[in-house]
Design a protein around this motif. Sequence first.
Motif, PDB file in Angstrom:
ATOM      1  N   TYR A 106     -19.543   1.944 -16.829  1.00 32.59           N
ATOM      2  CA  TYR A 106     -19.177   0.605 -16.685  1.00 32.59           C
ATOM      3  C   TYR A 106     -20.279  -0.345 -17.019  1.00 32.59           C
ATOM      4  N   GLU A 107     -21.513  -0.180 -16.462  1.00 32.56           N
ATOM      5  CA  GLU A 107     -22.602  -1.060 -16.215  1.00 32.56           C
ATOM      6  C   GLU A 107     -23.651  -0.836 -17.352  1.00 32.56           C
ATOM      7  N   PHE A 108     -23.622   0.548 -17.835  1.00 26.75           N
ATOM      8  CA  PHE A 108     -24.971   0.759 -18.817  1.00 26.75           C
ATOM      9  C   PHE A 108     -24.093   1.399 -20.240  1.00 26.75           C
ATOM     10  N   GLY A 109     -23.024   1.333 -20.308  1.00 27.56           N
ATOM     11  CA  GLY A 109     -22.635   1.742 -21.487  1.00 27.56           C
ATOM     12  C   GLY A 109     -22.134   3.584 -21.340  1.00 27.56           C
ATOM     13  N   GLU A 110     -20.916   3.961 -22.129  1.00 31.35           N
ATOM     14  CA  GLU A 110     -20.629   5.445 -22.273  1.00 31.35           C
ATOM     15  C   GLU A 110     -22.140   6.298 -22.429  1.00 31.35           C
ATOM     16  N   MET A 111     -22.097   7.257 -21.619  1.00 27.59           N
ATOM     17  CA  MET A 111     -23.144   8.428 -21.801  1.00 27.59           C
ATOM     18  C   MET A 111     -22.617   9.496 -22.539  1.00 27.59           C
ATOM     19  N   SER A 112     -23.586   9.910 -23.347  1.00 21.36           N
ATOM     20  CA  SER A 112     -23.322  11.192 -24.243  1.00 21.36           C
ATOM     21  C   SER A 112     -22.931  12.580 -23.400  1.00 21.36           C
ATOM     22  N   PRO A 113     -22.292  13.382 -24.101  1.00 19.12           N
ATOM     23  CA  PRO A 113     -22.199  14.618 -23.262  1.00 19.12           C
ATOM     24  C   PRO A 113     -23.587  15.236 -22.900  1.00 19.12           C
ATOM     25  N   PHE A 114     -24.483  15.039 -23.628  1.00 22.21           N
ATOM     26  CA  PHE A 114     -26.001  15.665 -23.411  1.00 22.21           C
ATOM     27  C   PHE A 114     -26.374  14.869 -22.079  1.00 22.21           C
ATOM     28  N   GLU A 115     -26.283  13.569 -22.187  1.00 28.06           N
ATOM     29  CA  GLU A 115     -26.842  12.739 -20.996  1.00 28.06           C
ATOM     30  C   GLU A 115     -26.022  13.243 -19.743  1.00 28.06           C
ATOM     31  N   ASP A 116     -24.862  13.375 -19.908  1.00 20.87           N
ATOM     32  CA  ASP A 116     -23.908  13.662 -18.770  1.00 20.87           C
ATOM     33  C   ASP A 116     -24.502  15.124 -18.068  1.00 20.87           C
ATOM     34  N   GLY A 117     -24.791  15.867 -19.072  1.00 20.46           N
ATOM     35  CA  GLY A 117     -25.190  17.296 -18.682  1.00 20.46           C
ATOM     36  C   GLY A 117     -26.588  17.094 -18.029  1.00 20.46           C
ATOM     37  N   LEU A 118     -27.591  16.151 -18.514  1.00 16.53           N
ATOM     38  CA  LEU A 118     -28.881  16.290 -17.912  1.00 16.53           C
ATOM     39  C   LEU A 118     -28.785  15.485 -16.416  1.00 16.53           C
ATOM     40  N   ILE A 119     -27.762  14.635 -16.293  1.00 17.71           N
ATOM     41  CA  ILE A 119     -27.735  13.805 -14.950  1.00 17.71           C
ATOM     42  C   ILE A 119     -27.287  14.916 -14.045  1.00 17.71           C
ATOM     43  N   THR A 120     -26.148  15.579 -14.459  1.00 19.90           N
ATOM     44  CA  THR A 120     -25.359  16.451 -13.482  1.00 19.90           C
ATOM     45  C   THR A 120     -26.196  17.703 -13.173  1.00 19.90           C
ATOM     46  N   ALA A 121     -26.874  18.304 -14.091  1.00 18.66           N
ATOM     47  CA  ALA A 121     -27.538  19.419 -13.824  1.00 18.66           C
ATOM     48  C   ALA A 121     -29.169  19.321 -13.580  1.00 18.66           C
ATOM     49  N   GLY A 122     -29.450  18.227 -13.540  1.00 21.29           N
ATOM     50  CA  GLY A 122     -30.844  17.659 -13.220  1.00 21.29           C
ATOM     51  C   GLY A 122     -31.259  18.144 -11.759  1.00 21.29           C
ATOM     52  N   THR A 123     -30.260  17.797 -10.909  1.00 25.35           N
ATOM     53  CA  THR A 123     -30.530  17.982  -9.414  1.00 25.35           C
ATOM     54  C   THR A 123     -30.428  19.527  -9.265  1.00 25.35           C
ATOM     55  N   VAL A 124     -29.364  20.071  -9.504  1.00 28.14           N
ATOM     56  CA  VAL A 124     -29.357  21.769  -9.573  1.00 28.14           C
ATOM     57  C   VAL A 124     -30.522  22.456  -9.907  1.00 28.14           C
ATOM     58  N   ALA A 125     -30.878  21.851 -11.208  1.00 32.00           N
ATOM     59  CA  ALA A 125     -32.238  22.750 -11.709  1.00 32.00           C
ATOM     60  C   ALA A 125     -33.387  22.339 -11.015  1.00 32.00           C
ATOM     61  N   GLY A 126     -33.563  21.132 -10.578  1.00 33.84           N
ATOM     62  CA  GLY A 126     -34.847  20.885  -9.546  1.00 33.84           C
ATOM     63  C   GLY A 126     -34.643  21.564  -8.446  1.00 33.84           C
ATOM     64  N   ALA A 127     -33.307  21.918  -7.817  1.00 33.67           N
ATOM     65  CA  ALA A 127     -33.435  22.692  -6.478  1.00 33.67           C
ATOM     66  C   ALA A 127     -33.854  24.153  -6.757  1.00 33.67           C
ATOM     67  N   ILE A 128     -33.427  24.651  -8.006  1.00 35.79           N
ATOM     68  CA  ILE A 128     -33.705  26.029  -8.270  1.00 35.79           C
ATOM     69  C   ILE A 128     -35.291  26.014  -8.146  1.00 35.79           C
ATOM     70  N   VAL A 129     -36.092  25.479  -8.926  1.00 42.80           N
ATOM     71  CA  VAL A 129     -37.377  25.251  -8.935  1.00 42.80           C
ATOM     72  C   VAL A 129     -37.797  24.873  -7.730  1.00 42.80           C
TER      73      VAL A 129
END
Length: 159
Positions: free
Chosen positions: A49-72
Motif C-alpha cells: 500500500y505504501e510503496f507499490g506492488e512488489m514483484s514475485p522476485f522481490e517478494d521472494g527476496l524479502i521472504t527468503a532473506g531472513t531464512v537464507a541469512g539464518a542458514i549462513v
Amino acid sequence: MSGDPPGPETEAADVRRARRTSMLLSTSGLVADAYDIAIINLVRPSLEYEFGEMSPFEDGLITAGTVAGAIVGQVLFGVAADQMGRRPVLLITSTLIGFGSISCALVQPGVLGLGVYTNLAICRLLLGLGIGGEYPLSAASTAENVSSKASGQALVVTF
C-alpha cells in the motif's frame, strides 16, 4: 553473620537461579526470532500500500532473506563461537539482530540507489545472520547451564 561466606544452600539457590535465567533469556530470544521471521507476512499488505506492488522476485527476496541469512549465520557464527568463545559471538549476533531489526523499520527507497524492497531484503538478510547465529549459541548456553540429567528437557523447553 554478614561476613561469613555463603553456605551450600545459598550457592545451590544461586546456581538454580542462574540456570533459570539462562533458559528464560534463551527462550525469549528465540521467541523474538520467530516473530522477526514471521512478521513480514503480516506487514506485506501495508508495504505494498505504501510503496507499490512488489514483484514475485522481490517478494521472494524479502521472504527468503531472513531464512537464507539464518542458514549462513548458523554455520558462520557456530564456527566463530568455537574460535572466539560464545559470549563475544553472542554479543555480535545480538547486535546484528538489533541493527537488522531497526534497519528494517527505517528502510527507505533510493538508499544505495536501490528500491525499497531490495533494501528491505538486505536488512532482513542481516537480521537473519544474527538470528542464525543465535540458534546454536542458545542451545549450547542452555545445555551447559543445566545438569546433564536435565539438559534434554531444558532444550525442549527452550526451543
